[in-house]
Design a protein around this motif. Structure first.
Motif, PDB file in Angstrom:
ATOM      1  N   ARG A  46     -31.815  45.681  57.647  1.00 10.30           N
ATOM      2  CA  ARG A  46     -32.968  46.444  58.125  1.00 10.30           C
ATOM      3  C   ARG A  46     -34.064  45.454  58.526  1.00 10.30           C
ATOM      4  NH1 ARG A  46     -33.429  45.791  52.692  1.00 10.30           N
ATOM      5  NH2 ARG A  46     -35.523  45.441  51.847  1.00 10.30           N
ATOM      6  N   ARG A  55     -36.328  52.855  56.179  1.00  8.81           N
ATOM      7  CA  ARG A  55     -35.404  52.810  57.323  1.00  8.81           C
ATOM      8  C   ARG A  55     -34.010  53.333  56.989  1.00  8.81           C
ATOM      9  NH1 ARG A  55     -39.650  52.165  59.053  1.00  8.81           N
ATOM     10  NH2 ARG A  55     -40.443  50.653  60.593  1.00  8.81           N
ATOM     11  N   THR A  84     -31.077  48.762  61.996  1.00 12.58           N
ATOM     12  CA  THR A  84     -30.778  49.217  60.644  1.00 12.58           C
ATOM     13  C   THR A  84     -29.296  49.561  60.663  1.00 12.58           C
ATOM     14  OG1 THR A  84     -33.002  50.143  60.385  1.00 12.58           O
ATOM     15  CG2 THR A  84     -31.342  50.790  58.778  1.00 12.58           C
TER      16      THR A  84
END
Length: 216
Positions: A46, A55, A84
């Protein structure tokens, strides 16, 4: 038409229908062995400056991953696009036949986002990238693999035959794409959202469930 001719036509039609039924009922995982997965196999990459929960979420068996176009990369020393992603760890491969399976969901508006890739190759950083542009799936930014994928769950199977030098994509059990690979290397699967170099939406998201790995 003679009776013998009618019988011949009937047999041809019967063989054709039987073949279609067999092809339609073929599962892309047939002949493969499932590889057990644990939490340790799921590494979440991420933006490096935000908490994981900003995220990524995991609820009721569904991984939800999202990113913004102006996010930082996953590492402060990286110059790559924001991402992500779930990186399948501990199952890197360099030979044989391997397969990723998962059920994916891409919400309307996500565009210019890689949702599934095979990382590693002899030539370049990746063997395969599958991106969503305007609801359609493309091989990198080029050939259309499938259309009209927004706001629906779909099963995707990605098979890499390293020794044969090819990659095959199945959607909902039907083969939709095949191509040559980029040569052997340190290879592994990733899924989630990874921004393309250009033409990306500000917000990008994909959801995944029932992720599995198979090999021959």
């Amino acid at each position: 038409m003679s009776s013998s001719h009618q019988n011949l036509v009937f047999l041809v039609l019967l063989l054709f229908i039987t073949r279609c039924v067999l092809l339609c009922s073929t599962d892309p995982t047939d002949g493969f062995t499932s590889v057990p997965l644990t939490e340790d196999n799921f590494e979440i990459q991420r933006p490096y400056d935000v908490p994981l929960e900003d995220r990524y979420s995991y609820e009721d068996g569904t991984h939800r991953l999202w990113v913004y176009a102006d996010d930082k990369p996953h590492d402060p020393n990286s110059h790559t696009q924001p991402r992500t992603e779930i990186r399948i760890r501990g199952l890197d491969y360099s030979s044989g036949v391997w397969q990723f399976e998962g059920h994916a969901f891409v919400p309307n508006g996500t565009s210019g986002a890689t949702i599934l890739q095979i990382h590693g190759a002899s030539h370049g950083a990746t063997t395969t990238i599958l991106r969503i542009y305007g609801g359609d799936m493309r091989y990198y930014s080029g050939q259309v693999v499938a259309t009209d994928l927004y706001d629906k769950w779909f099963r995707i199977n990605l098979i890499h035959n390293v020794d044969g030098g090819n990659v095959t994509v199945f959607l909902d059990g039907a083969q939709v794409f095949t191509t040559g690979d980029q040569g052997p290397g340190d290879l592994y699967f990733k899924c989630g959202v990874y921004a393309a170099p250009a033409d990306i939406s500000y917000y990008m998201e994909s959801r995944w469930r029932d992720i599995k790995i198979y090999k021959k």
